[in-house]
Scaffold this motif. Sequence first.
Motif, mmCIF file in Angstrom:
data_model
loop_
_atom_site.group_PDB
_atom_site.id
_atom_site.type_symbol
_atom_site.label_atom_id
_atom_site.label_comp_id
_atom_site.label_asym_id
_atom_site.label_seq_id
_atom_site.Cartn_x
_atom_site.Cartn_y
_atom_site.Cartn_z
ATOM 1 N N THR A 65 0.681 -1.127 0.319
ATOM 2 C CA THR A 65 -0.183 -0.467 0.273
ATOM 3 C C THR A 65 0.990 1.380 -0.142
ATOM 4 O O THR A 65 2.001 1.108 0.262
ATOM 5 C CB THR A 65 -0.879 0.102 1.376
ATOM 6 N N SER A 66 -0.286 2.179 -0.179
ATOM 7 C CA SER A 66 1.025 4.045 -0.383
ATOM 8 C C SER A 66 0.572 4.682 0.963
ATOM 9 O O SER A 66 -1.309 3.958 1.099
ATOM 10 C CB SER A 66 1.197 3.918 -1.660
ATOM 11 N N LEU A 67 1.027 5.438 1.261
ATOM 12 C CA LEU A 67 0.688 6.808 2.098
ATOM 13 C C LEU A 67 -0.203 7.818 1.480
ATOM 14 O O LEU A 67 -0.198 8.115 0.502
ATOM 15 C CB LEU A 67 1.599 7.086 3.008
ATOM 16 N N LEU A 68 -1.305 8.324 2.187
ATOM 17 C CA LEU A 68 -2.349 9.254 1.873
ATOM 18 C C LEU A 68 -2.444 10.507 2.915
ATOM 19 O O LEU A 68 -2.620 9.579 3.931
ATOM 20 C CB LEU A 68 -4.168 8.801 1.439
ATOM 21 N N LEU A 69 -1.895 11.423 2.859
ATOM 22 C CA LEU A 69 -1.888 12.200 3.195
ATOM 23 C C LEU A 69 -2.511 13.696 3.328
ATOM 24 O O LEU A 69 -3.380 13.934 2.276
ATOM 25 C CB LEU A 69 -0.793 12.837 3.650
ATOM 26 N N THR A 70 -3.181 14.339 4.704
ATOM 27 C CA THR A 70 -4.518 15.308 4.527
ATOM 28 C C THR A 70 -3.623 16.132 5.430
ATOM 29 O O THR A 70 -3.711 16.240 6.630
ATOM 30 C CB THR A 70 -5.561 14.724 4.556
ATOM 31 N N PHE A 71 -3.760 17.426 5.291
ATOM 32 C CA PHE A 71 -3.005 18.820 5.849
ATOM 33 C C PHE A 71 -4.597 19.454 6.249
ATOM 34 O O PHE A 71 -5.209 20.005 5.244
ATOM 35 C CB PHE A 71 -2.454 20.006 4.453
ATOM 36 N N GLY A 72 -4.598 19.202 7.760
ATOM 37 C CA GLY A 72 -5.045 20.118 8.513
ATOM 38 C C GLY A 72 -5.254 21.421 8.595
ATOM 39 O O GLY A 72 -6.072 22.194 8.449
ATOM 40 N N ASP A 73 -3.715 21.745 9.084
ATOM 41 C CA ASP A 73 -3.293 23.327 8.980
ATOM 42 C C ASP A 73 -2.235 22.746 8.920
ATOM 43 O O ASP A 73 -1.344 22.425 9.726
ATOM 44 C CB ASP A 73 -4.100 23.095 10.688
ATOM 45 N N VAL A 74 -1.428 23.832 7.953
ATOM 46 C CA VAL A 74 -0.121 24.535 7.579
ATOM 47 C C VAL A 74 -0.148 25.262 8.345
ATOM 48 O O VAL A 74 -0.576 26.776 6.847
ATOM 49 C CB VAL A 74 0.456 23.596 7.190
ATOM 50 N N ASP A 75 0.640 25.968 10.059
ATOM 51 C CA ASP A 75 0.704 27.280 9.724
ATOM 52 C C ASP A 75 1.591 27.888 10.415
ATOM 53 O O ASP A 75 2.268 28.042 10.793
ATOM 54 C CB ASP A 75 -0.765 28.562 10.547
ATOM 55 N N SER A 116 5.070 5.643 -2.233
ATOM 56 C CA SER A 116 5.686 5.380 -1.040
ATOM 57 C C SER A 116 4.564 4.415 -0.379
ATOM 58 O O SER A 116 3.812 5.243 0.726
ATOM 59 C CB SER A 116 6.072 6.083 -0.750
ATOM 60 N N SER A 117 5.371 3.845 0.546
ATOM 61 C CA SER A 117 4.848 2.407 2.084
ATOM 62 C C SER A 117 5.299 3.759 2.960
ATOM 63 O O SER A 117 4.383 3.364 4.227
ATOM 64 C CB SER A 117 4.705 1.614 1.435
ATOM 65 N N THR A 118 6.341 4.361 2.851
ATOM 66 C CA THR A 118 7.073 4.892 4.358
ATOM 67 C C THR A 118 6.986 6.423 4.103
ATOM 68 O O THR A 118 7.475 6.990 2.385
ATOM 69 C CB THR A 118 8.614 4.649 4.414
ATOM 70 N N MET A 119 7.470 6.932 4.840
ATOM 71 C CA MET A 119 8.061 8.657 4.951
ATOM 72 C C MET A 119 8.059 8.929 6.051
ATOM 73 O O MET A 119 7.681 9.202 7.336
ATOM 74 C CB MET A 119 5.799 9.545 4.277
ATOM 75 N N THR A 120 8.926 10.246 5.945
ATOM 76 C CA THR A 120 9.708 11.291 6.889
ATOM 77 C C THR A 120 9.308 12.794 7.003
ATOM 78 O O THR A 120 9.407 13.226 6.135
ATOM 79 C CB THR A 120 11.054 10.833 6.838
ATOM 80 N N VAL A 121 8.938 12.598 8.126
ATOM 81 C CA VAL A 121 8.197 14.378 7.917
ATOM 82 C C VAL A 121 8.882 15.374 8.770
ATOM 83 O O VAL A 121 8.891 14.578 10.376
ATOM 84 C CB VAL A 121 6.392 14.054 8.231
ATOM 85 N N LEU A 122 9.505 16.295 8.431
ATOM 86 C CA LEU A 122 10.583 17.088 8.797
ATOM 87 C C LEU A 122 9.552 18.243 9.602
ATOM 88 O O LEU A 122 8.730 18.687 7.822
ATOM 89 C CB LEU A 122 11.683 16.844 7.955
ATOM 90 N N PHE A 123 9.825 18.912 11.059
ATOM 91 C CA PHE A 123 9.074 19.654 11.440
ATOM 92 C C PHE A 123 10.301 20.871 11.516
ATOM 93 O O PHE A 123 11.251 20.234 12.526
ATOM 94 C CB PHE A 123 8.196 19.855 12.121
ATOM 95 N N ASN A 124 10.443 21.819 11.087
ATOM 96 C CA ASN A 124 11.792 23.127 12.140
ATOM 97 C C ASN A 124 11.409 24.349 11.878
ATOM 98 O O ASN A 124 10.367 25.146 11.314
ATOM 99 C CB ASN A 124 13.553 22.711 10.943
ATOM 100 N N SER A 125 11.781 24.725 13.668
ATOM 101 C CA SER A 125 11.956 26.324 13.466
ATOM 102 C C SER A 125 12.984 26.764 14.286
ATOM 103 O O SER A 125 13.803 26.834 14.960
ATOM 104 C CB SER A 125 10.188 26.441 14.283
ATOM 105 N N THR A 126 12.695 28.269 13.049
ATOM 106 C CA THR A 126 14.256 29.604 13.975
ATOM 107 C C THR A 126 13.544 30.593 14.599
ATOM 108 O O THR A 126 11.969 30.027 15.715
ATOM 109 C CB THR A 126 15.182 29.709 13.484
#
Length: 633
Positions: A65-75, A116-126
């Motif tokens: 299977t593959s991954l399905l992503l939904t963006f609830g909020d990106v602010d 893809s069946s794998t995914m890396t999510v990266l979040f970075n803030s300054t």
Amino acid sequence: MALALLRRCLLLGPLGLRPAAGQDGDGCGHTLLTPHSGTLSSKNYPGTYPNHTACRWHLSAPPGTSLLLTFGDVDLEPSERCAHSSLLLADPQAGTAYGPYCRNASPATPLLLTNSSTMTVLFNSTSHRSGRGLLLSYATSQHPDLVSCLVRGTHYTQEHVSVYCPAGCKGIDGDIWGNPSQGYRDTSVLCKAAVHAGVIADELGGQVSLAREKGITLYESAFANGLHSKRGSLSEKRLIFHKACGDALEVAAFNASSCWHEVDALGQPRAWGAERAALGTAGHSWAAEPGAEAAWLELDLGTRRNVTGIITKGSSKQHDYYVTSYSVSSSRDGKNWRPYRGSGGQEDKVFEGNTDSHGEVSNAFIPPVVARYVRVTPQTWHQRVALKVALVGCQPARARAPRPYVPSSPREVPVPTSHPASRSPIPGVALDPEKAGSTLLVMLLIGGFVLLCSSLLLLVFLCHRKRKSASELNCGSTKGYPTLEPSRVCSLQSLSPPTSALASFPTTAAPGDLSQAQSPEYAEPDLVQVSPSSQTGPSTFKPLPDEGYTLPLVVTHYDVPGKHHEYAEPLPPEPEYATPFGDPEPSGTRRGLTALPGCPSLRYDAPAGRALSPSGDSARCPRPLQHVYHEAL
């Protein structure tokens, strides 16, 4: 640019030198990751995310299977190429990346289907000044109707909605109004309301089916499945979740580890027995003996049931006793008990109980429990162990195992002999070959008897109907019309001979019985009486309306012949017709034939053109007749 940022985050960032399963970093917020779905957010969401933080989530789906992503909020605070704060999705093994994303570079669509069946999510803030952070959910590609945890009921216009809610929506900020019995206000967060209603488990997620119906005036609050709902006002629509197995189950008996026998201030005894543990019981509830260890309450359903939930309540408003948490175990025979561990299956699940002594709290069993005995073991309580309980569920579906397919082998056809082989029995019916003939004979006799009785009843009915039809034809009556009483003019034989002299037109022959005359050439005959007092007799002309005469319910003389007395219309004053009866006029003033000498005067003249043939005295005087007939009009 994206690949360079990915390598930098993986190799030089504060997250270490290798990607870890799950989450890692100081910028991670609410997170629940499962193989089929999950939800993740930044720290302090929906508040402002902190400065100089980072978080990495590793997502993995089942093979194939593959991954399905939904963006609830990106602010995230905007910056050039999202250098200050960013969100990046990448698969280092395949070398693919999506992003970076921030406020001025948001995702193009709310759904992102990867290969893809794998995914890396990266979040970075300054360093930054504003921004709520991010909220993201995922599921496998088998659920294309995936929705975010922030979707509300007002986002839909159709009456029936079916969506897939990811795991982890219970901990996301969002309000719900209502309860499972009334429904929920359409402004409620949809997936969170589904968890409150017990349709899905928060640690699993799942498919949700609901209906948007007409709203109500007031939505009552409730505490269920670890969530508090609010008290809400009128709304245009409300959300009703479909739950197939949620009926109240009848409890055959209650048992308990111990019961409290109280003596009140007046010295009156009061028993807090196990039978008072029913949810609908008025007054106080069941309570365990003070100081008793490992108290429990057992419910016997009488037979196996599919139990999908439990409802608990405290003692009453008068007594402030209630259980704040408890565990559940079940048994099919009352001897071997199995603790309920929920969907995880690792540890015994502890359910959240009541927060007061009078409110009801619901908890769902996902997956459900199939058992006859259910035991509730209080873990924590307020002042005293006191409880009222009810179970919800339904009759378990009996799944029949399919019969294995056995190929049929060819068999030889037996050759008939003088002794017939035994008959194959009918499934479910045992027949004795020796009694088969007598049974068939009895069935034939019963059938013939029933047929004979039916024929006799039909014959009697037809004869009765024929006699009734013949009786309705009396005195010229026609079938279908009301039968009148016999008339005096139906037959001449029924008339008594008159005592006075009668005068009429001279005719060649007297008419026969008028009951056989059906010709319309004559009007109904009337008797004409000639007496010395010259009193006017009955007239053959229709009386005037002021004399009380009413027309019969016919249109012409030929509608119902022989049923009603009919009258001829007055004739025009011409010499060839008779004139109405009246007093005799002076000689010489009458038209037509005058009276002969020595003969009694006639009451009306004979029509012109008719002469009397003289033949002596009898010929000189006209012979009076009994009935008078008029010429046909």
